[in-house]
Write a protein that holds these residues in place. Structure first.
Motif, PDB file in Angstrom:
ATOM      1  N   MET A   1      18.388  77.793  56.927  1.00  0.00           N
ATOM      2  CA  MET A   1      17.594  76.211  57.624  1.00  0.00           C
ATOM      3  C   MET A   1      16.963  76.034  56.652  1.00  0.00           C
ATOM      4  O   MET A   1      17.040  74.385  56.865  1.00  0.00           O
ATOM      5  CB  MET A   1      17.113  77.016  59.039  1.00  0.00           C
TER       6      MET A   1
ATOM      7  N   TYR B   1      21.940  79.143  64.587  1.00  0.00           N
ATOM      8  CA  TYR B   1      21.712  79.987  64.087  1.00  0.00           C
ATOM      9  C   TYR B   1      21.399  81.978  64.588  1.00  0.00           C
ATOM     10  O   TYR B   1      21.067  82.459  64.300  1.00  0.00           O
ATOM     11  CB  TYR B   1      20.245  80.600  63.075  1.00  0.00           C
TER      12      TYR B   1
ATOM     13  N   ASP C   1      19.460  74.780  63.381  1.00  0.00           N
ATOM     14  CA  ASP C   1      18.860  75.775  63.504  1.00  0.00           C
ATOM     15  C   ASP C   1      19.003  76.238  65.217  1.00  0.00           C
ATOM     16  O   ASP C   1      19.466  77.609  65.072  1.00  0.00           O
ATOM     17  CB  ASP C   1      17.978  75.718  63.713  1.00  0.00           C
TER      18      ASP C   1
END
Length: 143
Positions: A130, A91, A88
């Motif tokens: 995600m 990103y 995550d």
């Protein structure tokens, strides 16, 4: 995203799309400068990776007016990226790099409105990816 933001993203991408190799090269140069550790996630031919990147962006940009038509593909992309080791936290740096790349490629055409529109589009993409990766992780952990 508003219809106006979608139009801004589509129009600005059309200005970058004629030079996909240049845009991809600029993006990856900025990405690996921003976070050199991400280079280890890319093992293949970077020209091919650049083609995939630009193709994926083109697919998403074209599908913004009908998100339902691209959600499955974006979710699959999120699951694959999780398998590649994308987390995550990655990103965030990718989103910033995308915005920086567009700002440089578009120059004065990259207004604050265009920036906000791309941020909104990227948020939809990243959130969907995600979430799909998290569902895969949960399914794998309980199996």
């Amino acid at each position: 995203m508003t219809p106006y933001q979608i139009a801004l993203v589509q129009e600005s991408f059309a200005a970058v799309a004629p030079d996909p190799e240049g845009a991809a090269t600029l993006f990856y140069g900025k990405l690996f400068t921003a976070d050199p550790s991400l280079r280890s996630l890319f093992r293949g031919d970077m020209k091919e990776q650049g083609r995939k990147l630009m193709g994926t962006i083109a697919l998403v940009v074209a599908g913004l007016t009908r998100l339902d038509t691209i959600i499955a593909a974006v979710e699959q992309l999120g699951r694959r990226h999780a398998d590649y080791g994308v987390r995550d936290a990655h990103y965030h740096v990718v989103g910033e790099t995308l915005i920086d790349t567009l700002a440089e490629a578009l120059g004065p055409r990259f207004t604050s409105e265009v920036r906000e529109a791309w941020a909104a589009a990227y948020a939809v993409l990243a959130t969907t990816m995600m979430a799909a990766a998290a569902r895969r992780h949960c399914a794998t952990a309980t199996a």
